[in-house]
Enzyme design. Structure first.
Site, short mmCIF file in Angstrom:
data_model
loop_
_atom_site.label_atom_id
_atom_site.label_comp_id
_atom_site.label_asym_id
_atom_site.label_seq_id
_atom_site.Cartn_x
_atom_site.Cartn_y
_atom_site.Cartn_z
N GLY A 100 0.82 -1.22 0.00
CA GLY A 100 0.00 0.00 0.00
C GLY A 100 0.85 1.26 0.00
N ARG A 110 1.05 -5.69 -4.96
CA ARG A 110 1.04 -6.62 -3.83
C ARG A 110 1.46 -8.04 -4.22
NH1 ARG A 110 -0.71 -4.37 0.71
NH2 ARG A 110 -2.19 -2.66 0.69
N ASP A 166 5.56 -7.91 5.48
CA ASP A 166 5.57 -9.04 4.54
C ASP A 166 6.61 -8.85 3.44
OD1 ASP A 166 3.69 -10.70 5.71
OD2 ASP A 166 2.00 -9.67 4.75
N LYS A 199 8.24 0.58 5.42
CA LYS A 199 7.11 1.40 4.95
C LYS A 199 5.78 0.86 5.44
CE LYS A 199 4.44 -0.11 2.52
NZ LYS A 199 3.53 -0.86 1.68
N THR A 200 4.89 1.64 5.89
CA THR A 200 3.46 1.37 5.99
C THR A 200 2.81 2.42 6.88
OG1 THR A 200 1.65 -0.10 6.61
CG2 THR A 200 3.66 -0.41 7.88
N ASP A 257 0.32 1.91 8.46
CA ASP A 257 -0.29 1.20 9.60
C ASP A 257 0.54 1.30 10.88
OD1 ASP A 257 -1.99 0.48 7.61
OD2 ASP A 257 -1.44 -1.62 7.55
P1 FBP Z 1 0.52 -1.95 3.60
O1 FBP Z 1 0.43 -2.84 4.79
O2 FBP Z 1 0.92 -2.64 2.37
O3 FBP Z 1 1.39 -0.75 3.87
O4 FBP Z 1 -0.93 -1.37 3.31
C1 FBP Z 1 -1.60 -0.58 4.21
C2 FBP Z 1 -3.07 -0.42 3.93
O5 FBP Z 1 -3.32 0.94 3.64
C3 FBP Z 1 -3.95 -0.90 5.08
O6 FBP Z 1 -4.08 0.09 6.06
C4 FBP Z 1 -5.23 -1.25 4.39
O7 FBP Z 1 -5.97 -2.21 5.09
C5 FBP Z 1 -4.76 -1.82 3.08
O8 FBP Z 1 -3.51 -1.20 2.81
C6 FBP Z 1 -5.70 -1.57 1.95
O9 FBP Z 1 -5.28 -2.30 0.86
P2 FBP Z 1 -5.47 -1.88 -0.65
O10 FBP Z 1 -4.46 -0.82 -0.92
O11 FBP Z 1 -5.12 -3.11 -1.40
O12 FBP Z 1 -6.86 -1.40 -0.83
#
Ligand code: FBP
Length: 554
Positions: free
Chosen positions: A83, A147, A178, A204-205, A207
Site C-alpha cells: 500500500g 502486492r 511481509d 514502509k506502511t 499502519d
Molecule cells: P501496507 O500494509 O501494504 O502498507 O498497506 C496498508 C493499507 O493501507 C492498510 O491500512 C489497508 O488495510 C490496506 O492497505 C488496503 O489495501 P489496498 O491498498 O489493497 O486497498
C-alpha cells in the site's frame, strides 16, 4: 500541454530534507559501517538460523564517518511494495542522491508496479530530471506499487537473471513486514546462489505496525495520521457547533490500531476503540455496542446529543467470536473457491456459506446485517485474508447502537436523540504530501540504504533512530532483517516472518489514552490539530507523532 503542478508542490520541490549529521559527509565517499555484536532473532532462534544460514546473526551497524577509501559505482534497483505511504518518493530520491554521492557513475533503476516488475523485468532508469519531479511529493506513482508476493525460488531466479542482465548488484525493497520478510528470503537466496546481489529493505506502511526496539516508526504513519487527525478535528468542531450528530469514523490501519490510537491522542474524541484491548478483554460485539451506547446516554443526560467515535479498521477481526468466525469463513471460501465463484448474486452466496458453516458460526453470520454479510464474502487479499478496509464496521456499529438505544428508550432509560453519520478515512491519507518528518525520515532512509550498499551489506533494513531529537542527531544504520523474525502459522505451516507490532496495552501511549478517555467521553476536550504545516516554525512543522513523543518521553 505542459504538466502543471500546484503552488504548494512547486514550493515544496525546493525543500531540502534534513539528514542525520553522519550522512552529510563530502561527496565521493561511502560510509564506514561500525559493527556491533552478532544478533539473534526475536524468537525461534534455532529455526530461523536454520532457514537463513547465510544471513542470520549479522551485527547491527551504524554510520558515523566516511569510509577510508573511495568506492566504485553501484548499479542498484528499487521497488515499492504494498500500500502507498507518504514519503516513498523521498526514499527513492535519498537512495539516488546517496548512490551518486558514493560515486557519480552509480545508476538507479526503478522496477515498475511493485515486486512483479522485478520478475517481469519492467523498469525505468532514473536521472536527475526524473527524480527532481518527485522530490517531497506524496504517492508511489514514480514507479507504481503492487502486492505480488516475491517468495518462490523460481521468482528469485528470475530476479537474479534480470538483475544480472542489467548489471544490477543491489536491490532496495521499500515495503512493510511481509515485503521485508520476502526481501530477507531474497537476500539469503542471493548469497546462497553466490549471485553477488545485495538486498536491503526500508520500513514502509501507514499502519505503523512495522516497528520494534530498533525501528522507531514505519514511514508514512506520521503523515497519514496527521491527515486523519486534521479531518477528525474538523468533524469534532462541526459536531460541537451543530450539536446534533454522532460521527462514527473508521480509520485505516489493517490489524493494528496504531493509527486509531495516534488519532485519539491528537484529537481527544469521545470514544476510541482499540482492537488489541477488545481482544485482550475478550469483548463481544454486543459488549462493545453497550459501551458505546452508555457513553451516548451519559452525554444525552448532560444535554449533548453529539459525539465522535473512532473505530480501527481491523476491529471485527479482534472480537474473539468473530475472529473464529472469519477464520472458518476464510477456510471455507478457500476450500470451495471454484463453486463459490460460480454463484450468481449475493443471496446465493450467503445461502451457500450459511449451509456450509458450522451451526454456531452460521447463526453468527445470519445475525449480521445484509450489507456486512456481503462485504465479508468479498474477494480475499493475496494472503487469503478478509480485506478489512472493505467492511463497513462503522455502519455496523451505528446500526447496532441505534437499535439498542431504541430498546432503552422504550424502557424509559434513554431520553436523547441519536442521529449518526459514518466516515472512513484511509485512502485520503496514504498519498498526502509527506510532512517534514516523513520527508526527512524517508530521504534519510533512502540515503542510509545507499550507505548499506556502499558498505557491501545485504540482509539489512535501513534504519534511522533517535527521531524525537532534531534530524542532525538522528542515528543512521542497518538492522539485520533476520533479527526481527519469528515463526508464525500461515496456511497451516510455520513460516519465518517479521513480527508485526500491535498496540501494546502496557505501553505508554495506550496508558496515557486509558488514563484520559473517561474525561474525553463526557467532556468536550476536543483538540483540533489542523492541517500539516510545511512552512513555518519548527515546533509546528517538525512535530513527530504523539505516540512517538510519549514512547520516547523519560
Ligand atoms: P501496507 O500494509 O501494504 O502498507 O498497506 C496498508 C493499507 O493501507 C492498510 O491500512 C489497508 O488495510 C490496506 O492497505 C488496503 O489495501 P489496498 O491498498 O489493497 O486497498
Amino acid at each position: 500541454m505542459a504538466k502543471t503542478i500546484s503552488p504548494l508542490q512547486s514550493a515544496r520541490a525546493a525543500y531540502k530534507p534534513k539528514l542525520p549529521k553522519a550522512l552529510t559527509t563530502p561527496h565521493g565517499s561511502a560510509m564506514k559501517a561500525v559493527k556491533g555484536d552478532p544478533t539473534q532473532s526475536v524468537a525461534d532462534q534455532d529455526a530461523i538460523k536454520a532457514i537463513f544460514p547465510n544471513t542470520y546473526g549479522l551485527p547491527v551497524v551504524t554510520f558515523d564517518a566516511p569510509a577510508d577509501a573511495p568506492m566504485g559505482a553501484i548499479k542498484a534497483g528499487v521497488i515499492l511494495s504494498g500500500g502507498q505511504a507518504p514519503g516513498g518518493h523521498n526514499v527513492i530520491a535519498g537512495l539516488y542522491d546517496g548512490l551518486k554521492k558514493i560515486n557519480a557513475q552509480s545508476e538507479l533503476y526503478g522496477f515498475l508496479g511493485g515486486p512483479s516488475g522485478l520478475i517481469d523485468n519492467k523498469y525505468v532508469k532514473f536521472d536527475d530530471a526524473f527524480i527532481n519531479e518527485y522530490r517531497n511529493t506524496g504517492g508511489f506513482d514514480i514507479i507504481g506499487s503492487g502486492r505480488t508476493k516475491l517468495e518462490k525460488e523460481s521468482d528469485f531466479d528470475k530476479v537474479i537473471e534480470n538483475c544480472k542482465a542489467l548489471g544490477i548488484t543491489a536491490l532496495v525493497v521499500i515495503g512493510g513486514d511481509d515485503s521485508n520478510t520476502n526481501a530477507c528470503m531474497l537476500a539469503e537466496y542471493c548469497v546462497k546462489k553466490e549471485s553477488g546481489i545485495m538486498v536491503v529493505g526500508c520500513p514502509k506502511t501507514i499502519d505503523g505496525d512495522m516497528k520494534n526496539e530498533w525501528v522507531e516508526a514505519s514511514f508514512g504513519f506520521d503523515t497519514a495520521s496527521k491527515v486523519y487527525s486534521e479531518l477528525i478535528g474538523n468533524i469534532q468542531r462541526d459536531a460541537n457547533s451543530a450539536k446534533k450528530y454522532w460521527h462514527f469514523i473508521k480509520l485505516m490501519g489493517r490489524s493494528a490500531s496504531h493509527i486509531a490510537l495516534e488519532c485519539a491522542l491528537s484529537t481527544r474524541p469521545n470514544i476510541a476503540l482499540i482492537s488489541e484491548e477488545v481482544a485482550e478483554k475478550k469483548m463481544t460485539l454486543r459488549e462493545i455496542v453497550v459501551d458505546i451506547a452508555a457513553v451516548v446516554k451519559k452525554r444525552a443526560d448532560a444535554g449533548k446529543d453529539f459525539g465522535i467515535v473512532l473505530v480501527p479498521e481491523g476491529l471485527i477481526e479482534f472480537i474473539p467470536n468473530l475472529k473464529i468466525f472469519i477464520g472458518e469463513l476464510n477456510d471455507l471460501l478457500a476450500a470451495n473457491a471454484e463453486s463459490f465463484d460460480a454463484l450468481v448474486g449475493d443471496d446465493a452466496k450467503v445461502k451457500f456459506v450459511t449451509e456450509k458453516l458450522s451451526k454456531d458460526m452460521a447463526e453468527a453470520f445470519k445475525s449480521l446485517p445484509a450489507a456486512i454479510q456481503k462485504q465479508l464474502l468479498a474477494d480475499r487479499d493475496p494472503h487469503g485474508n478478509v480485506q478489512v478496509s472493505r467492511i463497513e464496521t462503522e455502519k455496523l456499529l451505528m446500526e447496532m447502537v441505534e437499535a439498542l438505544l431504541r430498546e432503552w428508550k422504550a424502557k424509559g432509560e434513554y431520553k436523547g436523540k441519536f442521529s449518526s453519520i459514518g466516515h472512513f478515512f484511509g485512502y485520503e491519507g496514504r498519498c498526502a504530501a509527506p510532512s517534514n518528518f516523513d520527508a526527512d525520515y524517508c530521504y534519510s532512509l533512502g540515503y542510509t540504504a545507499s550507505s548499506l550498499l556502499g558498505a557491501g551489506l545485504t540482509g539489512y533494513l535501513s534504519s534511522v533512530r533517535n527521531m524525537t531529537k532534531p534530524a542532525d542527531q538522528w542515528i543512521a544504520g542497518g538492522i539485520p532483517l533476520t533479527m526481527m523474525m519469528n515463526l508464525e502459522r500461515r496456511h497451516g505451516k510455520d513460516k519465518p516472518v517479521i513480527r508485526k507490532a500491535l498496540v501494546e496495552l502496557d505501553g505508554k501511549p495506550f496508558a496515557y489514552f486509558a488514563a484520559n478517555r473517561d474525561s474525553w467521553a463526557v467532556n468536550d476536550d476536543y483538540q483540533y490539530p489542523g492541517p500539516i504545516q510545511y512552512f513555518g516554525p519548527g515546533e509546528v512543522c517538525d512535530l513527530t507523532t504523539v505516540t512517538m513523543k510519549i514512547e520516547q518521553s523519560k
